[in-house]
Design a protein around this motif. Structure first.
Motif, mmCIF file in Angstrom:
data_model
loop_
_atom_site.group_PDB
_atom_site.id
_atom_site.type_symbol
_atom_site.label_atom_id
_atom_site.label_comp_id
_atom_site.label_asym_id
_atom_site.label_seq_id
_atom_site.Cartn_x
_atom_site.Cartn_y
_atom_site.Cartn_z
ATOM 1 N N TYR A 104 18.300 25.981 -152.133
ATOM 2 C CA TYR A 104 16.842 26.595 -152.577
ATOM 3 C C TYR A 104 17.078 28.062 -152.903
ATOM 4 O O TYR A 104 18.208 28.658 -152.726
ATOM 5 C CB TYR A 104 15.993 26.567 -151.338
ATOM 6 C CG TYR A 104 16.192 27.721 -150.547
ATOM 7 C CD1 TYR A 104 16.888 27.312 -149.282
ATOM 8 C CD2 TYR A 104 15.871 28.732 -150.264
ATOM 9 C CE1 TYR A 104 17.457 28.308 -148.376
ATOM 10 C CE2 TYR A 104 15.816 29.722 -149.320
ATOM 11 C CZ TYR A 104 16.795 29.379 -148.121
ATOM 12 O OH TYR A 104 17.013 30.336 -147.462
ATOM 13 N N PRO A 153 17.650 18.109 -143.581
ATOM 14 C CA PRO A 153 18.108 19.367 -142.934
ATOM 15 C C PRO A 153 19.227 20.125 -143.658
ATOM 16 O O PRO A 153 19.498 21.291 -143.132
ATOM 17 C CB PRO A 153 18.202 19.165 -141.592
ATOM 18 C CG PRO A 153 18.787 17.727 -141.223
ATOM 19 C CD PRO A 153 18.255 17.056 -142.381
ATOM 20 N N ARG A 154 19.841 19.538 -144.258
ATOM 21 C CA ARG A 154 21.150 20.099 -144.954
ATOM 22 C C ARG A 154 20.650 20.887 -146.242
ATOM 23 O O ARG A 154 20.843 20.412 -147.357
ATOM 24 C CB ARG A 154 22.307 19.046 -145.579
ATOM 25 C CG ARG A 154 22.967 18.353 -144.324
ATOM 26 C CD ARG A 154 24.030 17.477 -145.025
ATOM 27 N NE ARG A 154 24.766 16.495 -143.938
ATOM 28 C CZ ARG A 154 24.556 15.379 -144.162
ATOM 29 N NH1 ARG A 154 23.860 14.629 -144.923
ATOM 30 N NH2 ARG A 154 25.191 14.584 -143.158
ATOM 31 N N ILE A 155 20.152 22.140 -145.819
ATOM 32 C CA ILE A 155 19.539 23.120 -146.933
ATOM 33 C C ILE A 155 20.223 24.117 -146.829
ATOM 34 O O ILE A 155 20.751 24.671 -145.797
ATOM 35 C CB ILE A 155 18.114 23.476 -146.492
ATOM 36 C CG1 ILE A 155 17.412 21.870 -146.575
ATOM 37 C CG2 ILE A 155 17.377 24.069 -147.308
ATOM 38 C CD1 ILE A 155 15.941 22.021 -146.030
ATOM 39 N N LEU A 156 20.601 24.735 -148.076
ATOM 40 C CA LEU A 156 21.183 26.029 -148.064
ATOM 41 C C LEU A 156 20.721 26.910 -148.998
ATOM 42 O O LEU A 156 20.239 26.413 -150.076
ATOM 43 C CB LEU A 156 22.739 25.899 -148.388
ATOM 44 C CG LEU A 156 23.585 25.187 -147.385
ATOM 45 C CD1 LEU A 156 24.983 24.964 -147.800
ATOM 46 C CD2 LEU A 156 23.755 26.287 -146.175
ATOM 47 N N GLU A 157 20.779 28.185 -148.946
ATOM 48 C CA GLU A 157 20.515 29.171 -149.927
ATOM 49 C C GLU A 157 21.450 29.311 -151.033
ATOM 50 O O GLU A 157 22.549 29.874 -150.781
ATOM 51 C CB GLU A 157 19.792 30.369 -149.426
ATOM 52 C CG GLU A 157 19.371 31.334 -150.503
ATOM 53 C CD GLU A 157 18.704 32.754 -149.773
ATOM 54 O OE1 GLU A 157 19.049 32.829 -148.655
ATOM 55 O OE2 GLU A 157 18.043 33.273 -150.400
ATOM 56 N N PRO A 214 16.041 22.567 -137.636
ATOM 57 C CA PRO A 214 15.942 23.749 -138.506
ATOM 58 C C PRO A 214 16.531 23.624 -139.763
ATOM 59 O O PRO A 214 17.769 22.972 -139.584
ATOM 60 C CB PRO A 214 16.051 25.111 -137.715
ATOM 61 C CG PRO A 214 16.985 24.396 -136.675
ATOM 62 C CD PRO A 214 16.636 23.101 -136.009
ATOM 63 N N PRO A 215 16.190 24.193 -140.981
ATOM 64 C CA PRO A 215 17.139 23.967 -142.020
ATOM 65 C C PRO A 215 18.509 24.540 -141.684
ATOM 66 O O PRO A 215 18.605 25.230 -141.051
ATOM 67 C CB PRO A 215 16.479 24.909 -143.131
ATOM 68 C CG PRO A 215 14.845 25.081 -142.536
ATOM 69 C CD PRO A 215 14.886 24.862 -140.976
ATOM 70 N N PHE A 216 19.618 23.938 -142.320
ATOM 71 C CA PHE A 216 20.929 24.317 -142.078
ATOM 72 C C PHE A 216 21.176 25.675 -142.562
ATOM 73 O O PHE A 216 21.810 26.459 -141.587
ATOM 74 C CB PHE A 216 21.723 23.539 -142.733
ATOM 75 C CG PHE A 216 23.381 23.625 -142.274
ATOM 76 C CD1 PHE A 216 23.734 22.886 -141.232
ATOM 77 C CD2 PHE A 216 24.345 24.409 -142.800
ATOM 78 C CE1 PHE A 216 25.089 23.205 -140.665
ATOM 79 C CE2 PHE A 216 25.563 24.408 -142.468
ATOM 80 C CZ PHE A 216 26.030 23.724 -141.134
ATOM 81 N N GLN A 217 20.603 26.388 -143.468
ATOM 82 C CA GLN A 217 20.628 27.661 -143.725
ATOM 83 C C GLN A 217 20.246 28.613 -142.389
ATOM 84 O O GLN A 217 21.079 29.500 -142.240
ATOM 85 C CB GLN A 217 19.712 28.009 -144.964
ATOM 86 C CG GLN A 217 19.911 29.606 -145.384
ATOM 87 C CD GLN A 217 21.114 29.927 -145.877
ATOM 88 O OE1 GLN A 217 21.690 29.160 -146.737
ATOM 89 N NE2 GLN A 217 21.940 31.153 -145.535
ATOM 90 N N ARG A 218 19.161 28.206 -141.673
ATOM 91 C CA ARG A 218 18.989 29.045 -140.513
ATOM 92 C C ARG A 218 20.083 29.002 -139.498
ATOM 93 O O ARG A 218 20.171 29.767 -138.767
ATOM 94 C CB ARG A 218 17.427 28.608 -139.959
ATOM 95 C CG ARG A 218 17.229 29.648 -139.115
ATOM 96 C CD ARG A 218 15.610 29.288 -138.722
ATOM 97 N NE ARG A 218 14.596 29.118 -139.864
ATOM 98 C CZ ARG A 218 13.560 28.311 -139.692
ATOM 99 N NH1 ARG A 218 13.443 27.768 -138.596
ATOM 100 N NH2 ARG A 218 12.931 28.316 -140.425
ATOM 101 N N LEU A 270 10.904 25.520 -145.966
ATOM 102 C CA LEU A 270 12.202 25.141 -145.725
ATOM 103 C C LEU A 270 11.895 24.252 -144.355
ATOM 104 O O LEU A 270 12.799 23.060 -144.421
ATOM 105 C CB LEU A 270 13.024 26.292 -145.358
ATOM 106 C CG LEU A 270 13.395 27.133 -146.364
ATOM 107 C CD1 LEU A 270 14.560 28.236 -145.687
ATOM 108 C CD2 LEU A 270 13.972 26.475 -147.640
ATOM 109 N N GLU A 271 11.052 24.321 -143.607
ATOM 110 C CA GLU A 271 10.835 23.404 -142.417
ATOM 111 C C GLU A 271 10.359 22.076 -142.907
ATOM 112 O O GLU A 271 10.707 20.628 -142.418
ATOM 113 C CB GLU A 271 9.754 23.862 -141.412
ATOM 114 C CG GLU A 271 10.079 25.402 -140.788
ATOM 115 C CD GLU A 271 11.145 25.084 -139.598
ATOM 116 O OE1 GLU A 271 11.331 23.770 -139.160
ATOM 117 O OE2 GLU A 271 11.292 25.815 -138.978
ATOM 118 N N ALA A 323 13.188 20.264 -144.740
ATOM 119 C CA ALA A 323 14.006 19.727 -143.554
ATOM 120 C C ALA A 323 13.466 18.389 -143.079
ATOM 121 O O ALA A 323 14.222 17.550 -142.844
ATOM 122 C CB ALA A 323 14.285 20.684 -142.668
ATOM 123 N N LEU A 355 23.158 28.295 -140.102
ATOM 124 C CA LEU A 355 24.048 29.148 -140.561
ATOM 125 C C LEU A 355 24.066 30.659 -140.211
ATOM 126 O O LEU A 355 24.825 31.438 -139.635
ATOM 127 C CB LEU A 355 24.434 29.069 -142.071
ATOM 128 C CG LEU A 355 25.417 29.700 -142.933
ATOM 129 C CD1 LEU A 355 26.800 29.498 -142.482
ATOM 130 C CD2 LEU A 355 25.289 29.659 -144.358
#
Lengths: 154, 197
Positions: free
Chosen positions: B33, B77-81, A4-8, B68-69, B72, A10
């Motif tokens: 994002y 997958p290194r995604i941050l808001e 899953p996206p790292f934001q999730r 986001l999926e 990823a 976190l």
């Protein structure tokens, strides 16, 4: 299966990590350790297997960051030399109850108590985090609790 | 305290949330994002260090989580808001929708599209504000004889609508043709640009 996206990740684990760190290093130092924990986690994240116990994984990282914090503080405290007349406050002035005393435990017991009761990990996961047997992890947590209880009664 | 239990320490969830927000705002993510509100609906904007990589219609692409999926899986997958990192995009979009901007300056990360699709989208990006083209002309501009159907498919997979203006590509003869965000959005954008009344 993709991660899953790292934001999730976190969002899912921030409370557990924060709780462990507040117990391990106190609320003031918790933020630095929190930032370092998730920075390390994010670096390693793409290599994480989606089916692994990610909660135990990130709490293990947090526990190591707390350990680094205590070591660094011990190093900084060393050059002081002779102790001043006034005794250093052995215990925080705030009454945080039993958790304020946990960091006075020997390292192994402290780590086991933190991971088991502040991190709510199974003895098996605690053992994996500490690189010891499940029995040893159970014993460390038990010894730590025993010592804390003696402290409280005293 | 019983023999083998110790209740977890108290903690402040608001402090944990604040620490997490600080992390997301400052950590070096591969993809940052933000959710951006616009007159044509909620958008999910995502960028890499190279530039804007995605602008998704939230209701048309399965919601924020689905977008986001997809990022990823395809980018990292290194995604941050990190809304502040999308501030230039948000600002330029706002200016565009207010009629104060006719061309976008934010850099685009073209590495997210490859081959024929990239050529089609780059040809599309060259169509100026207030003008329209056709699938056939864009196909020719992309240097491909594969025709308008393949071009339509490439435009349909445009990861950065509005800013890469696939809404400016119409059918030969003037019919609007399709649009991934829904034809009502194509109409709305062309109205903003003065092409439709």
């Amino acid at each position: 299966m993709t991660l899953p996206p790292f934001q999730r990740f976190l969002d899912t684990h921030r409370n557990d990590v924060w709780r462990l760190l507040v117990a391990a290093v106190g609320p003031d130092a918790a933020d630095d350790c929190f930032q370092e924990t998730f920075l390390s986690a994010m670096r390693a994240y793409p290599r994480l297997r989606a089916d692994s116990n990610v909660r135990a994984w990130v709490l293990t990282i947090a526990q190591r960051k707390a350990l680094d914090h205590h070591r660094a503080r011990a190093r900084r405290a060393m050059p002081v030399g002779a102790l001043p007349d006034a005794p250093a406050p052995e215990r925080p002035e705030r009454d945080d109850g039993v958790w304020a005393r946990v960091h006075e435990l020997p390292p192994k017991q402290r780590a086991a108590v933190l991971l088991r009761f502040a991190g709510d990990l199974s003895h098996r996961d605690v053992a994996a985090a500490l690189g010891c047997s499940e029995d040893a992890a159970r014993r460390s947590a038990h010894e730590g609790l025993k010592k804390l209880r003696q402290e409280l009664i005293r | 305290m019983t023999t083998d239990r110790l209740s977890p320490p108290p903690y402040d969830p608001a402090a944990a949330a604040a620490a997490a927000a600080r992390f997301a705002a400052t950590a070096p993510a591969d993809v940052a994002y933000a959710v951006v509100e616009s007159p044509v609906g909620t958008l999910v904007a995502a960028r890499t260090p190279r530039g804007l990589a995605r602008l998704a219609y939230e209701d048309f692409d399965g919601g924020v989580d689905a977008v986001l999926e997809e990022l990823a899986a395809h980018l990292s997958p290194r995604i941050l808001e990190a809304p502040a990192r999308l501030d230039p995009v948000r600002r330029e979009l706002q200016e565009y929708f207010e009629g104060r901007r006719t061309a976008f300056d934010v850099p685009i990360d073209w590495t997210v599209v490859a081959g024929f699709t990239r050529r089609v989208l780059r040809a599309t990006a060259a169509i100026p504000f207030g003008e329209v083209s056709t699938y056939a002309k864009v196909a020719a501009g992309a240097g491909s004889p594969r025709g308008s159907r393949a071009t339509g498919n490439a435009l349909g997979s445009n990861p950065i609508p509005i800013i890469v203006p696939c809404h400016r590509v119409l059918r030969t003869g003037g019919a609007l043709g399709g649009y991934t965000g829904g034809v009502h959005r194509k109409e709305a954008l062309l109205r903003i640009e003065g092409v439709l009344l």
